[in-house]
Design a protein around this motif. Structure first.
Motif, PDB file in Angstrom:
ATOM      1  N   PRO A 138       0.831  -1.206   0.000  1.00 48.45           N
ATOM      2  CA  PRO A 138       0.000   0.000   0.000  1.00 48.45           C
ATOM      3  C   PRO A 138       0.872   1.265   0.000  1.00 48.45           C
ATOM      4  CG  PRO A 138      -0.778  -1.571   1.638  1.00 48.45           C
ATOM      5  CD  PRO A 138       0.544  -2.077   1.155  1.00 48.45           C
ATOM      6  N   VAL A 139       0.475   2.251  -0.763  1.00 51.84           N
ATOM      7  CA  VAL A 139       1.249   3.480  -0.877  1.00 51.84           C
ATOM      8  C   VAL A 139       1.375   4.176   0.476  1.00 51.84           C
ATOM      9  CG1 VAL A 139       1.337   5.763  -1.975  1.00 51.84           C
ATOM     10  CG2 VAL A 139       0.580   3.770  -3.285  1.00 51.84           C
ATOM     11  N   ASP A 140       0.299   4.137   1.271  1.00 50.27           N
ATOM     12  CA  ASP A 140       0.319   4.874   2.541  1.00 50.27           C
ATOM     13  C   ASP A 140       1.169   4.197   3.606  1.00 50.27           C
ATOM     14  OD1 ASP A 140      -1.386   2.761   3.002  1.00 50.27           O
ATOM     15  OD2 ASP A 140      -3.178   3.986   3.274  1.00 50.27           O
ATOM     16  N   GLU A 141       1.774   3.035   3.307  1.00 55.50           N
ATOM     17  CA  GLU A 141       2.676   2.373   4.243  1.00 55.50           C
ATOM     18  C   GLU A 141       4.142   2.573   3.877  1.00 55.50           C
ATOM     19  OE1 GLU A 141       1.669  -1.726   4.684  1.00 55.50           O
ATOM     20  OE2 GLU A 141      -0.378  -1.323   5.416  1.00 55.50           O
ATOM     21  N   LEU A 142       4.393   3.296   2.795  1.00 49.54           N
ATOM     22  CA  LEU A 142       5.758   3.474   2.316  1.00 49.54           C
ATOM     23  C   LEU A 142       6.444   4.639   3.026  1.00 49.54           C
ATOM     24  CD1 LEU A 142       5.214   3.166  -1.550  1.00 49.54           C
ATOM     25  CD2 LEU A 142       5.791   1.345   0.074  1.00 49.54           C
ATOM     26  N   SER A 143       7.770   4.641   2.964  1.00 49.80           N
ATOM     27  CA  SER A 143       8.524   5.799   3.438  1.00 49.80           C
ATOM     28  C   SER A 143       8.314   6.956   2.466  1.00 49.80           C
ATOM     29  CB  SER A 143      10.012   5.459   3.513  1.00 49.80           C
ATOM     30  OG  SER A 143      10.543   5.292   2.207  1.00 49.80           O
ATOM     31  N   GLY A 144       8.718   8.143   2.885  1.00 44.21           N
ATOM     32  CA  GLY A 144       8.534   9.304   2.026  1.00 44.21           C
ATOM     33  C   GLY A 144       9.228   9.154   0.687  1.00 44.21           C
ATOM     34  N   GLY A 145      10.471   8.634   0.703  1.00 44.34           N
ATOM     35  CA  GLY A 145      11.209   8.451  -0.536  1.00 44.34           C
ATOM     36  C   GLY A 145      10.592   7.404  -1.442  1.00 44.34           C
ATOM     37  N   GLN A 146      10.160   6.287  -0.861  1.00 41.19           N
ATOM     38  CA  GLN A 146       9.509   5.240  -1.653  1.00 41.19           C
ATOM     39  C   GLN A 146       8.219   5.747  -2.273  1.00 41.19           C
ATOM     40  OE1 GLN A 146       9.162   2.350   1.515  1.00 41.19           O
ATOM     41  NE2 GLN A 146      10.903   1.141   0.749  1.00 41.19           N
TER      42      GLN A 146
END
Length: 275
Positions: A138-146
């Motif tokens: 899920p996009v909302d679980e990624l780090s800012g850079g990812q």
């Protein structure tokens, strides 16, 4: 992909009663990388929003291939101009693969849904941005850079001849910043895509731009090849920064070195009595 023309003529952009850009005229060089630089709140991102038809002008206009962009169908604009805005937000739970696939929506028709070409474009965008291994997350679980790289992948999957990216290196460490800028440079060199970037880092702008646009207080104060327009006087005027400009030892482009207070020469008052 060369030959697509994007330009602003007498453009005025405002938020409610606050005018941010006023009377600006700019022709984006086709098939080149244009980088817009300037201090915070100078109108860089607002200009990019105007060029992308995300903000309606209060005067003047933006023209795409000779036509007013405001009069073109949205789907038609989206097949020619891709935009990565500042701090985009994805719906909760959306995976990286699903986000990148949304870049293909402008190419869909009611009689032609998902195709092999769409699949290939998404796979290529995931691979080139180093996000293939994140596809199911899920996009909302990624780090800012990812997360930033996933959004860049979506913009690339859109496959447009013109790409507008607002601070695409935000949240990325230095290595990934260079990877993203190298990728955009490769797309420009191999496919002839017209790329317009807003960047904070003036040295990165000088290294990657064919055409540099320097803004202050909603106006363009200089534009042209970095080697022709970047000077100590310009940096002081645009950023209020004392600096030295020397050749970059790697690229040969202008390299801006700030002069901090510790390194400024003391002022000498020749009219005073040293005793």
């Amino acid at each position: 992909m060369t030959g697509h023309d994007l330009r602003a003529e007498g453009l005025r952009l405002a938020y409610d009663a606050k005018v941010v850009v006023d009377g600006l005229t700019l022709a984006i060089p086709p098939g080149q990388i244009t980088v817009i630089v300037g201090a915070n709140a100078c109108g860089k991102s607002t200009l990019l929003r105007g060029l992308a038809r995300l903000l309606k002008p209060t005067a003047g206009g933006v023209h795409l291939d000779g036509e007013s962009i405001s009069r073109l169908p949205t789907r038609e604009v989206a097949t020619r101009v891709g935009i990565l805005p500042q701090s985009p937000v994805a719906p909760e739970g959306l995976t990286v693969a699903e986000l990148v696939a949304r870049g293909r929506y402008p190419h869909q028709r009611w009689f032609q849904q998902w195709s092999a070409a769409d699949e290939a474009a998404v796979a290529a965008a995931l691979e080139s941005t180093g996000t293939a291994e994140l596809a199911t997350r899920p996009v909302d679980e990624l780090s800012g850079g990812q997360r930033q790289r996933a959004w860049i992948a979506m913009a690339l999957a859109q496959g447009t001849p013109i790409l507008l990216l607002d601070e695409p290196t935000t949240f990325l460490d230095l290595a990934h910043q260079v990877e993203v800028l190298d990728l955009l440079g490769e797309l420009n060199a191999t496919e002839g895509r017209t790329v317009v970037l807003v960047l904070h880092d003036l040295n990165q702008a000088c290294r990657y731009a064919h055409h540099l646009v320097a803004m202050a207080e909603g106006s363009i104060v200089a534009e042209g090849r970095p080697s022709e327009v970047v000077s100590e006087e310009l940096v002081t005027k645009v950023f209020g920064l004392e600096c030295r400009v020397v050749p970059d030892p790697v690229a040969g482009t202008p390299l801006v070195i700030p002069v901090g207070a510790r390194h400024r020469r003391p002022l000498v008052d020749f009219g005073s009595d040293p005793t």
